[in-house]
Write a protein that holds these residues in place. Structure first.
Motif, PDB file in Angstrom:
ATOM      1  N   ARG A 315       0.878  -1.187   0.033  1.00 56.20           N
ATOM      2  CA  ARG A 315       0.114  -0.049   0.106  1.00 56.20           C
ATOM      3  C   ARG A 315       0.852   1.235   0.097  1.00 56.20           C
ATOM      4  O   ARG A 315       2.009   1.217   0.645  1.00 56.20           O
ATOM      5  CB  ARG A 315      -0.851  -0.031   1.188  1.00 56.20           C
ATOM      6  N   PHE A 316       0.459   2.243  -0.834  1.00 55.87           N
ATOM      7  CA  PHE A 316       1.395   3.601  -0.882  1.00 55.87           C
ATOM      8  C   PHE A 316       0.657   4.627  -0.249  1.00 55.87           C
ATOM      9  O   PHE A 316      -0.515   4.984  -0.526  1.00 55.87           O
ATOM     10  CB  PHE A 316       1.723   3.541  -2.334  1.00 55.87           C
ATOM     11  N   ALA A 317       1.318   5.430   0.628  1.00 56.38           N
ATOM     12  CA  ALA A 317       0.904   6.428   1.186  1.00 56.38           C
ATOM     13  C   ALA A 317       0.977   7.574   0.168  1.00 56.38           C
ATOM     14  O   ALA A 317       2.161   7.912  -0.573  1.00 56.38           O
ATOM     15  CB  ALA A 317       2.029   6.944   2.484  1.00 56.38           C
ATOM     16  N   PRO A 318      -0.144   8.591   0.334  1.00 59.15           N
ATOM     17  CA  PRO A 318       0.058   9.822  -0.548  1.00 59.15           C
ATOM     18  C   PRO A 318       1.327  10.653  -0.461  1.00 59.15           C
ATOM     19  O   PRO A 318       1.696  10.538   0.850  1.00 59.15           O
ATOM     20  CB  PRO A 318      -1.296  10.648  -0.316  1.00 59.15           C
ATOM     21  N   ALA A 319       1.769  11.036  -1.609  1.00 56.49           N
ATOM     22  CA  ALA A 319       2.932  11.932  -1.497  1.00 56.49           C
ATOM     23  C   ALA A 319       2.631  13.382  -0.667  1.00 56.49           C
ATOM     24  O   ALA A 319       1.368  13.959  -0.680  1.00 56.49           O
ATOM     25  CB  ALA A 319       3.435  12.581  -2.881  1.00 56.49           C
ATOM     26  N   ASP A 320       3.611  13.789   0.068  1.00 61.22           N
ATOM     27  CA  ASP A 320       3.273  15.401   0.866  1.00 61.22           C
ATOM     28  C   ASP A 320       2.760  16.500  -0.086  1.00 61.22           C
ATOM     29  O   ASP A 320       2.275  17.084   0.304  1.00 61.22           O
ATOM     30  CB  ASP A 320       4.509  15.642   1.658  1.00 61.22           C
ATOM     31  N   ARG A 321       3.598  16.289  -1.202  1.00 58.21           N
ATOM     32  CA  ARG A 321       3.301  17.585  -2.050  1.00 58.21           C
ATOM     33  C   ARG A 321       3.264  16.849  -3.687  1.00 58.21           C
ATOM     34  O   ARG A 321       4.457  16.148  -3.987  1.00 58.21           O
ATOM     35  CB  ARG A 321       4.369  18.550  -2.000  1.00 58.21           C
ATOM     36  N   PRO A 322       2.061  16.987  -4.319  1.00 56.94           N
ATOM     37  CA  PRO A 322       2.531  16.187  -5.696  1.00 56.94           C
ATOM     38  C   PRO A 322       3.446  17.281  -6.522  1.00 56.94           C
ATOM     39  O   PRO A 322       3.546  18.500  -6.538  1.00 56.94           O
ATOM     40  CB  PRO A 322       0.936  16.434  -6.324  1.00 56.94           C
ATOM     41  N   ARG A 323       4.241  16.471  -7.431  1.00 57.13           N
ATOM     42  CA  ARG A 323       5.099  17.099  -8.087  1.00 57.13           C
ATOM     43  C   ARG A 323       4.990  16.518  -9.707  1.00 57.13           C
ATOM     44  O   ARG A 323       4.444  15.429  -9.697  1.00 57.13           O
ATOM     45  CB  ARG A 323       6.591  16.814  -7.616  1.00 57.13           C
ATOM     46  N   ARG A 324       5.666  17.367 -10.417  1.00 55.38           N
ATOM     47  CA  ARG A 324       5.592  16.908 -12.072  1.00 55.38           C
ATOM     48  C   ARG A 324       6.972  16.074 -12.189  1.00 55.38           C
ATOM     49  O   ARG A 324       7.891  16.466 -11.947  1.00 55.38           O
ATOM     50  CB  ARG A 324       5.878  18.022 -13.011  1.00 55.38           C
ATOM     51  N   ILE A 325       6.518  14.785 -12.410  1.00 53.85           N
ATOM     52  CA  ILE A 325       7.565  13.602 -12.562  1.00 53.85           C
ATOM     53  C   ILE A 325       7.849  13.250 -14.057  1.00 53.85           C
ATOM     54  O   ILE A 325       6.758  12.854 -14.747  1.00 53.85           O
ATOM     55  CB  ILE A 325       7.392  12.505 -11.708  1.00 53.85           C
ATOM     56  N   LEU A 326       8.957  13.271 -14.673  1.00 52.95           N
ATOM     57  CA  LEU A 326       9.132  12.631 -15.991  1.00 52.95           C
ATOM     58  C   LEU A 326       9.910  11.500 -16.038  1.00 52.95           C
ATOM     59  O   LEU A 326      11.119  11.501 -15.535  1.00 52.95           O
ATOM     60  CB  LEU A 326       9.909  13.836 -16.964  1.00 52.95           C
ATOM     61  N   VAL A 327       9.428  10.322 -16.466  1.00 46.95           N
ATOM     62  CA  VAL A 327      10.149   9.205 -16.547  1.00 46.95           C
ATOM     63  C   VAL A 327      10.520   8.987 -17.932  1.00 46.95           C
ATOM     64  O   VAL A 327       9.818   8.834 -18.955  1.00 46.95           O
ATOM     65  CB  VAL A 327       9.080   7.947 -16.124  1.00 46.95           C
ATOM     66  N   VAL A 328      11.761   8.577 -18.024  1.00 47.88           N
ATOM     67  CA  VAL A 328      12.395   8.633 -19.367  1.00 47.88           C
ATOM     68  C   VAL A 328      12.630   6.816 -19.486  1.00 47.88           C
ATOM     69  O   VAL A 328      13.607   6.184 -18.883  1.00 47.88           O
ATOM     70  CB  VAL A 328      13.560   9.167 -19.777  1.00 47.88           C
ATOM     71  N   GLY A 329      11.895   6.194 -20.309  1.00 44.41           N
ATOM     72  CA  GLY A 329      11.905   4.874 -20.574  1.00 44.41           C
ATOM     73  C   GLY A 329      10.838   4.077 -20.089  1.00 44.41           C
ATOM     74  O   GLY A 329      10.428   4.060 -18.852  1.00 44.41           O
ATOM     75  N   GLY A 330      10.198   3.041 -20.988  1.00 41.00           N
ATOM     76  CA  GLY A 330       8.885   2.672 -20.584  1.00 41.00           C
ATOM     77  C   GLY A 330       9.083   0.850 -20.396  1.00 41.00           C
ATOM     78  O   GLY A 330       8.169   0.114 -20.543  1.00 41.00           O
ATOM     79  N   GLY A 331      10.597   0.435 -19.849  1.00 44.23           N
ATOM     80  CA  GLY A 331      10.611  -0.737 -19.427  1.00 44.23           C
ATOM     81  C   GLY A 331       9.921  -0.965 -18.149  1.00 44.23           C
ATOM     82  O   GLY A 331       9.378  -0.140 -17.391  1.00 44.23           O
ATOM     83  N   VAL A 332      10.233  -2.269 -17.369  1.00 44.68           N
ATOM     84  CA  VAL A 332       9.384  -2.532 -15.997  1.00 44.68           C
ATOM     85  C   VAL A 332      10.020  -1.644 -15.008  1.00 44.68           C
ATOM     86  O   VAL A 332       9.366  -1.150 -13.995  1.00 44.68           O
ATOM     87  CB  VAL A 332       9.998  -3.999 -15.874  1.00 44.68           C
ATOM     88  N   ALA A 333      11.376  -1.075 -15.034  1.00 44.27           N
ATOM     89  CA  ALA A 333      11.982  -0.098 -13.848  1.00 44.27           C
ATOM     90  C   ALA A 333      10.978   1.194 -14.168  1.00 44.27           C
ATOM     91  O   ALA A 333      10.527   1.641 -13.217  1.00 44.27           O
ATOM     92  CB  ALA A 333      13.175   0.107 -14.294  1.00 44.27           C
ATOM     93  N   GLY A 334      10.984   1.811 -15.623  1.00 44.20           N
ATOM     94  CA  GLY A 334      10.251   2.801 -15.788  1.00 44.20           C
ATOM     95  C   GLY A 334       8.528   2.860 -15.318  1.00 44.20           C
ATOM     96  O   GLY A 334       8.029   3.697 -14.748  1.00 44.20           O
ATOM     97  N   MET A 335       7.987   1.856 -15.759  1.00 44.86           N
ATOM     98  CA  MET A 335       6.791   1.616 -15.590  1.00 44.86           C
ATOM     99  C   MET A 335       6.327   1.615 -14.085  1.00 44.86           C
ATOM    100  O   MET A 335       5.222   2.159 -13.713  1.00 44.86           O
ATOM    101  CB  MET A 335       5.972   0.322 -16.305  1.00 44.86           C
ATOM    102  N   GLU A 336       7.151   0.845 -13.410  1.00 47.11           N
ATOM    103  CA  GLU A 336       6.863   0.541 -12.039  1.00 47.11           C
ATOM    104  C   GLU A 336       7.133   2.057 -11.475  1.00 47.11           C
ATOM    105  O   GLU A 336       6.211   2.398 -10.563  1.00 47.11           O
ATOM    106  CB  GLU A 336       7.744  -0.329 -11.302  1.00 47.11           C
ATOM    107  N   ALA A 337       8.107   2.566 -11.544  1.00 43.69           N
ATOM    108  CA  ALA A 337       8.540   4.211 -11.051  1.00 43.69           C
ATOM    109  C   ALA A 337       7.060   4.944 -11.264  1.00 43.69           C
ATOM    110  O   ALA A 337       6.620   5.764 -10.488  1.00 43.69           O
ATOM    111  CB  ALA A 337       9.642   4.642 -11.410  1.00 43.69           C
ATOM    112  N   ALA A 338       6.783   4.892 -12.551  1.00 48.01           N
ATOM    113  CA  ALA A 338       5.534   5.936 -12.719  1.00 48.01           C
ATOM    114  C   ALA A 338       4.365   5.282 -12.203  1.00 48.01           C
ATOM    115  O   ALA A 338       3.605   6.293 -11.731  1.00 48.01           O
ATOM    116  CB  ALA A 338       5.407   5.865 -14.436  1.00 48.01           C
TER     117      ALA A 338
END
Length: 601
Positions: A315-338
């Motif tokens: 389970r993932f707690a909400p972030a303290d402050r939403p930010r703009r995140i850019l993920v470069v790369g759509g393999g499993v590492a990038g998809m999971e981080a996104a």
């Protein structure tokens, strides 16, 4: 019992000190209406003396199938001691708040060893006739009933492995279960597959079919009149479970790895949201693969499993402050981080240069028996959409493009690429295979992506010992190529030993007529206009020889795509690098790093 210790971290209910800690677990679960049953096991001859520092007790003192040790034939007094040990463990389970116990009579464990003539050679009242061989399990159950009462649930875990010569047949298993059922000794029986004689079927990996244990459970359901029957073994999805129940093969189903992959599986199924269930891919890499090395288990697709003490679960707690995140790369590492970052409330953009998500791991789904990888990629696509991740396919970003994206944090997950050098670990002084630049040489990724044009005779150089090489060899063989796999290892698929996948995979390779060139290195690839000559050397005796092939496929370690990370090092941007662009490794580590970063952003 002192002879039953099989793993570090083993719960040891041999004295009353275990009652209070167990009660913390049962009370927490019973708040949700959960029925709590503790399994009690002793694997008899197949124990692990490295952990127990005790002899393995068995009916007849026969060899272990866990290692090269022998075992100790139990005396009458020791049989009585063991019966009482089982019963006292059950008594402690009841006092700890458990609703029942399940006796482990599967996989040729101790109870099964008494049942099976192959492992029970006794000529006293504990062996010989059918009734004598049933005496041990009946005595345990009767003693448990005396201590715990008739309202205490008592289950029996059994397994079917009828292909092993001398092991119990399905008819034998039906007779045994029916005998216990007729006497009212058991409330339910759960049926798995495999045994210590054929270990890989116990937790069957992807080369085995779905619902492997269901037909055996159905056979037991025909044999009982009172007890409920539970099916297990590669029932990984709610759809599998519904098929077993709807087909009348069992009254209950057991999903183990499926609930490691997604601990919310039951809740999502009950809410009619099966598309949100993270699929198990039956890889065994971090569940059984870690357990077999006596590590705590985890999961390739769910790295939160086993890390509850760090991350608090899946389970993932909400972030303290939403930010703009850019993920470069759509393999499993990038998809999971996104996915994780977006689920926590960040506004995420995922950029992928290819036309599809999944990277190299998506290509692995093209190998035989690995279709579940495609289901995992499809799950990621659905989750990214559900959490409103903006996905830009067919988009390559350089350093200027990253700077122009106006992101508050940048995640680089651009993976790795084939080295195309033919480097072999057994030849550390040879950086580049002579002839590797020839037109008839390609990489595993080229084959899986459909870019390779191969001749009939294929040599596959496998320096990895895992799925990339042998899975691709199997694919080519099943497409009609004559394939030989060259490896420095003494056997094919050596790297898949811990997940207990290598046995089933090697059988499949043998059926496909894949040739194994083990303990061998490739010295040179001497290409001509049509074919090439491979010069090889034995690592055992130094003998060298030549063979002609049409094509060479390389399964070797990739190189990290780390150029963009180095270019942006002094950009002043918040840059994070994860996955293969840090170091080429397994998918499990890419997903782990993706989740860890997604939780930290």
């Amino acid at each position: 019992h002192r002879t039953a210790v099989l793993t570090r971290g083993n719960f040891r209910p041999e004295d009353d000190s275990i009652i209070a800690p167990f009660r913390r677990i049962t009370e927490a679960c019973k708040e949700h209406g959960t029925v709590m049953i503790q399994q009690l096991y002793h694997v008899g001859a197949h124990g692990d003396a490295d952990n127990s520092f005790a002899p393995n007790w068995s009916p007849s003192g026969l060899p272990s199938y866990h290692d090269a040790d022998g075992s100790h034939a139990m005396t009458e007094a020791e049989i009585a001691e063991m019966i009482e040990a089982f019963a006292q463990a059950a008594r402690r389970a009841r006092e700890a708040g458990f609703d029942g116990v399940e006796l482990f009579a599967a996989y040729n464990a101790l109870i099964d060893q008494f049942w099976t003539p192959l492992t029970n050679r006794r000529d006293d009242r504990w062996g010989g006739s059918f009734e004598n061989r049933m005496r041990f399990s009946a005595a345990i159950i009767e003693r448990i009933r005396a201590l715990c009462g008739t309202d205490f649930i008592l289950g029996l875990a059994v397994s079917a492995d009828p292909d092993v010569p001398g092991n119990l047949s399905v008819a034998d298993l039906q007779e045994i279960v029916a005998w216990h059922d007729e006497r009212g000794l058991i409330d339910y029986v759960t049926c798995g597959t495999g045994s210590y004689f054929a270990f890989d079927k116990i937790i069957p990996p992807s080369p085995y079919d779905d619902m492997l244990g269901a037909p055996y459970a159905a056979a037991l359901k025909e044999a009982v009149k009172h007890a409920r029957v539970q099916a297990e073994s590669r029932i990984t999805t709610p759809e599998n479970a519904e098929a077993v129940l709807a087909g009348g093969m069992a009254d209950m189903v057991s999903l183990v790895r499926g609930q490691i992959a997604d601990p919310h599986l039951a809740a999502k199924a009950a809410a009619d949201r099966p598309e949100e269930i993270r699929p198990c891919i039956s890889c065994n890499q971090l569940c059984w693969g870690r357990r077999s090395r006596d590590y705590w288990i985890s999961c390739l697709v769910n790295p939160s499993a086993g890390r509850e003490f760090e991350w608090g679960g899946d389970r993932f707690a909400p972030a303290d402050r939403p930010r703009r995140i850019l993920v470069v790369g759509g393999g499993v590492a990038g998809m999971e981080a996104a996915r994780v970052a977006a689920q926590r409330g960040h506004r995420v953009t995922l950029v992928e240069r290819d036309s599809r998500l999944g990277g190299l791991f998506r290509l692995a789904g093209e190998q035989p028996t690995r279709d579940a990888i495609k289901r995992l990629i499809a799950w990621y696509e659905g989750e990214l959409q559900r959490h409103q991740v903006e996905i830009r396919l067919n988009t390559a970003l350089d350093a200027d493009g990253v700077r122009a994206a106006d992101a508050e944090a940048v995640v680089l997950a651009i993976g790795s690429r084939p080295a195309r050098t033919g480097f072999q670990r057994a030849l550390p002084n040879v950086e580049r295979l002579p002839g590797v630049e020839s037109d008839n040489v390609c990489e595993v990724a080229d084959v899986l992506a459909g870019r390779a044009r191969l001749g009939k005779r294929v040599l596959l150089l496998d320096d990895l010992g895992g799925w990339p090489g042998v899975g691709t060899a199997l694919l080519l063989a099943e497409r009609g190529h004559r394939v030989a796999v060259l490896t420095r290892d003494p056997v094919l698929a050596k790297g898949l030993e811990h997940p207990a996948t290598q046995g089933a995979l090697r059988r499949r390779l043998a059926q496909a007529k894949v040739e194994a060139l083990t303990d061998t290195v490739l010295l040179a690839w001497e290409a001509a206009a049509v074919e090439a000559t491979a010069r090889m050397r034995s690592l055992l005796d130094g003998r060298e020889w030549y063979r002609n092939f049409d094509s060479l496929v390389l399964a070797t370690t990739n190189r990290a795509n780390d150029e963009l990370q180095r270019t942006l090092a002094d950009s002043g941007l918040e840059i994070h690098a994860i996955g293969d662009c840090v170091a080429p490794r397994r998918a499990s580590l890419a997903i782990y790093e993706g989740r860890k970063l997604g939780l930290a952003l």
